[in-house]
Each structure stands twice: as structure tokens, then as C-alpha cells.
Design a protein around this motif. Structure first.
Motif, PDB file in Angstrom:
ATOM      1  N   LEU A 297     -16.538 -17.854 -61.489  1.00  0.00           N
ATOM      2  CA  LEU A 297     -15.451 -18.612 -62.109  1.00  0.00           C
ATOM      3  C   LEU A 297     -16.008 -19.615 -63.122  1.00  0.00           C
ATOM      4  CD1 LEU A 297     -12.383 -18.987 -62.036  1.00  0.00           C
ATOM      5  CD2 LEU A 297     -12.723 -20.778 -60.348  1.00  0.00           C
ATOM      6  N   PHE A 298     -17.068 -20.333 -62.743  1.00  0.00           N
ATOM      7  CA  PHE A 298     -17.732 -21.246 -63.675  1.00  0.00           C
ATOM      8  C   PHE A 298     -18.153 -20.499 -64.930  1.00  0.00           C
ATOM      9  CE2 PHE A 298     -18.952 -24.695 -60.550  1.00  0.00           C
ATOM     10  CZ  PHE A 298     -18.267 -25.669 -61.236  1.00  0.00           C
TER      11      PHE A 298
ATOM     12  N   LEU B  84     -17.043 -17.719 -66.205  1.00  0.00           N
ATOM     13  CA  LEU B  84     -15.923 -17.282 -67.045  1.00  0.00           C
ATOM     14  C   LEU B  84     -15.284 -18.431 -67.809  1.00  0.00           C
ATOM     15  CD1 LEU B  84     -14.076 -14.614 -64.884  1.00  0.00           C
ATOM     16  CD2 LEU B  84     -15.311 -14.263 -67.013  1.00  0.00           C
ATOM     17  N   THR B  85     -15.306 -19.641 -67.218  1.00  0.00           N
ATOM     18  CA  THR B  85     -14.579 -20.741 -67.847  1.00  0.00           C
ATOM     19  C   THR B  85     -15.478 -21.640 -68.690  1.00  0.00           C
ATOM     20  OG1 THR B  85     -14.784 -21.995 -65.805  1.00  0.00           O
ATOM     21  CG2 THR B  85     -12.717 -20.838 -66.166  1.00  0.00           C
ATOM     22  N   THR B  86     -16.794 -21.509 -68.573  1.00  0.00           N
ATOM     23  CA  THR B  86     -17.652 -22.441 -69.312  1.00  0.00           C
ATOM     24  C   THR B  86     -18.438 -21.769 -70.428  1.00  0.00           C
ATOM     25  OG1 THR B  86     -19.483 -22.168 -67.767  1.00  0.00           O
ATOM     26  CG2 THR B  86     -17.942 -23.971 -67.333  1.00  0.00           C
TER      27      THR B  86
END
Lengths: 207, 207
Positions: A129-130, A132-134
């Protein structure tokens, strides 16, 4: 994933029931309540997610010895988030949840093993998740290529660009553009799904 | 998040140490090993993720009564994945991990509470991940708008389009294009960060 299941399993086997599934058989449906702890003993399982519009996405392969959906078993309204299907003939130990709690309280090693298993899954999902979002799309693509290439810098994309754009959470044209950019900048050569990484941009300090 | 902490806390307080932090004080640094269980008793904490290139991303606010990073405490090499900072003056109960394990084995309610807390976090993170990887960008934007609008269908974007594109894992121009499409199709009106949803595409069966 867990070390030393051997000793723990011997004890667990006395408290559960071993179920057998033939290749292709449905073990649990997405949305089924999680009533018992399922420990895969032999064989392998695959999981797939069905979205509202009926689109099916392959998620994962589960191999022995692993607990199915360990991270969700004790959530407030626990249901399977995916279809669970026997990838080959498989044996699964089923233990009622209440009984499993009893065992956790009696056996410190089992408790530690279970918590570690859940935490490791949590770590993997959080890191994805990190990621994909960062990261920018270009960074994601480069990480993906470097992670999947062989020693000679070559790889064959295991999925279509369409499918890959889903994984990266972007539109297909945007992903195609990134591949074109990387080719133009001399980092990769791409023929269909076959890609050769010529220079590693991560080592180049270019992104 | 957890119900009935009251009784459990009374017992926990005997086994730990209460630490106080002033507003703005650093509680734990990203990368610090997780050696003890931190239970926020009073105040609030904020978490931020620092990426390799030094970019800082606000992640979350933690409110009482909650365990900090509960999902990672028992992973194999447990470190804090984010900076943890006191958002206001705060009190935190610190319990050594080994001691906490002892307590989990003695108190079935505490064990259930802890497992439920970890599972709930796991569920939230997994669902976010599913969302990011299974929806098109347009679907993500619509879900976001519908989720954040008030009863009159209005909202003010809490972050810039640039920041939002990070959350959706796409390029900024792609996101701007989606907003333009939705406006052209008569679903929204957009003036800067102020958006009015005219028709709900989710109820329209349009996506």
C-alpha cells in the motif's frame, strides 16, 4: 512462512478435523463467514477476488504450512475476502475458532507463531500500500522490472499491459507512455512482453 | 476502536509504565525497533511516512484507546514504519512485549481484543489495497467524491489534486482529465477544490 510448525502441528491435529479437496474444488467462497481456522497441510490453494462487475483477479497462491486468511480470522465480522480454490489435491486442517483460542492461551509458541504470521501478512500488505501511494508510476514500473528481471536483465511480463496497469492503479495509456519513455531514455528495450533492462535506473540515481 | 477497554486497562496499568509527551514531541522514529507495546491513553498522535527522497506524507491520527502499530508489533523484525509524533500533550502506557504476551495468555478477553484490533487494521489496509488495484481511476475518483460529499452533494477537496493523484497512485494530468470528463458528462461542477456532485454516477449505473 512459519518455522517449526512440526511440533505445533502434532498438537493441533488432535483438536481439529482434516478435510480433503480435489483439484479445482471450491474451499470457501468470497463472503463466506470465517468460522474456523484453516491450516493448509498438503497441496496448494489459489485465491481470486471477484469485483462487483464480475471481473476476476488472481490474488495469491497459498502453500503448506499456512493459515488461510490469518489476518482476518479475528476481525469483527470475519468473512473471506476472496474465493479460495484447491489448485491441486489438498489437505486442510480445520479447527473451530473458540478451540483455537484455548490453544493459543495454553501454548506460548503457538501464540507467538500465530501473531508472527498475522504480523508478517500485515507488513506485506502495508508495504504494498505504501508503495502504491508513495511512488510515481515511473518509479513503480522500474521497481517492478528490476524486481522481476533475471541476472541478464531480461524478463517476460507475466501479464498483459492492461492487467499491469490495474496492478499499478493507473490507466493503460499512461503505463504505455512510461514504457516508451524508458525506451527512449535508453533504459530498456521492449518487444511485446519481452523486456531487456539495459541500464538500471535505480543504480543510476536517475529517479 | 476497541470496546470495553476500561476493565482491561485497569489490569494493564499495573504491568506497564505511563510515559508523557508534550505536543510536537517525537514518540518514535520511523525505523526504530518495536520493543514494547504502546497504548495511547490520553491525547492524540499523528504518524508520517518519510520516503527515501525525503518526501513526508501524513498517514494517520491515533486516538485513545489504541495500540500503536499493533499489526507490526509481533512481526519478525519489528520496526516502526512511520514517525510517531504527539499531536497534543499525550499519555502513553508502555508494556514490555514479553510481559504483554504473558498477559495475553492469562486473559482471554485481552487476547480477543488484541486479535480483533490487529485484524481490523489488517482489514482496513487490505481493503484499501484491493480498492487501489481493482478500480479504474475514474471509479476511484467517483467513490472518493461520493464518500466525502455532504448531504447536498458538495465537498471541498482536503488536499491538492497533486496530493490526490498520489493517493490514487496516478499521474496528476490523468487525474485532471478524469475531473474534466466527469464535468463534461454532467456529473460534477468543479471550481478549484470546491466540487458539487450533480448526479451520482454510482446510482446511475454509469460506471
Amino acid at each position: 512462512m512459519l518455522r517449526g510448525w512440526g511440533v505445533l502441528l502434532k498438537n493441533l491435529l488432535q483438536h481439529g478435523q482434516v478435510l480433503t479437496f480435489r483439484e479445482g474444488e471450491m474451499v470457501r467462497y468470497q463472503g463466506d463467514p470465517i468460522d474456523d481456522i484453516l491450516v493448509l497441510l498438503e497441496g496448494s490453494l489459489r485465491t481470486e477476488h471477484v469485483s462487483e462487475n464480475g471481473k476476476v483477479l488472481e490474488i495469491d497462491t497459498i502453500r503448506p504450512v499456512q493459515i488461510v486468511a490469518s489476518g482476518l480470522v479475528f476481525s469483527r465480522d470475519p468473512v473471506y475476502p476472496v474465493n479460495v480454490i484447491a489448485k491441486e489435491d489438498s489437505k486442510i486442517l480445520s479447527i473451530p475458532k473458540e478451540k483455537f483460542l484455548d490453544l493459543l492461551m495454553k501454548d506460548r509458541n503457538l501464540l507467538l507463531f500465530f501473531l508472527e504470521d498475522v504480523s508478517e501478512h500485515f507488513r506485506i500488505v502495508s508495504e504494498k500500500l505504501f508503495f502504491l501511494t508513495t511512488k510515481t508510476l515511473k518509479e513503480k514500473v522500474i521497481h517492478y522490472l528490476v524486481h522481476h528481471m533475471n541476472e541478464d536483465g531480461e524478463l517476460v511480463l507475466p501479464v498483459s499491459v492492461e492487467e499491469l496497469s490495474r496492478i499499478f492503479g493507473c490507466a493503460r495509456p499512461a503505463l504505455s507512455r512510461v514504457f516508451q519513455d524508458l525506451e527512449r531514455e535508453g533504459f530498456i528495450e521492449k518487444k511485446g512482453r519481452r523486456i531487456r533492462v539495459l541500464r538500471n535506473p535505480l543504480e543510476d540515481g536517475k529517479i
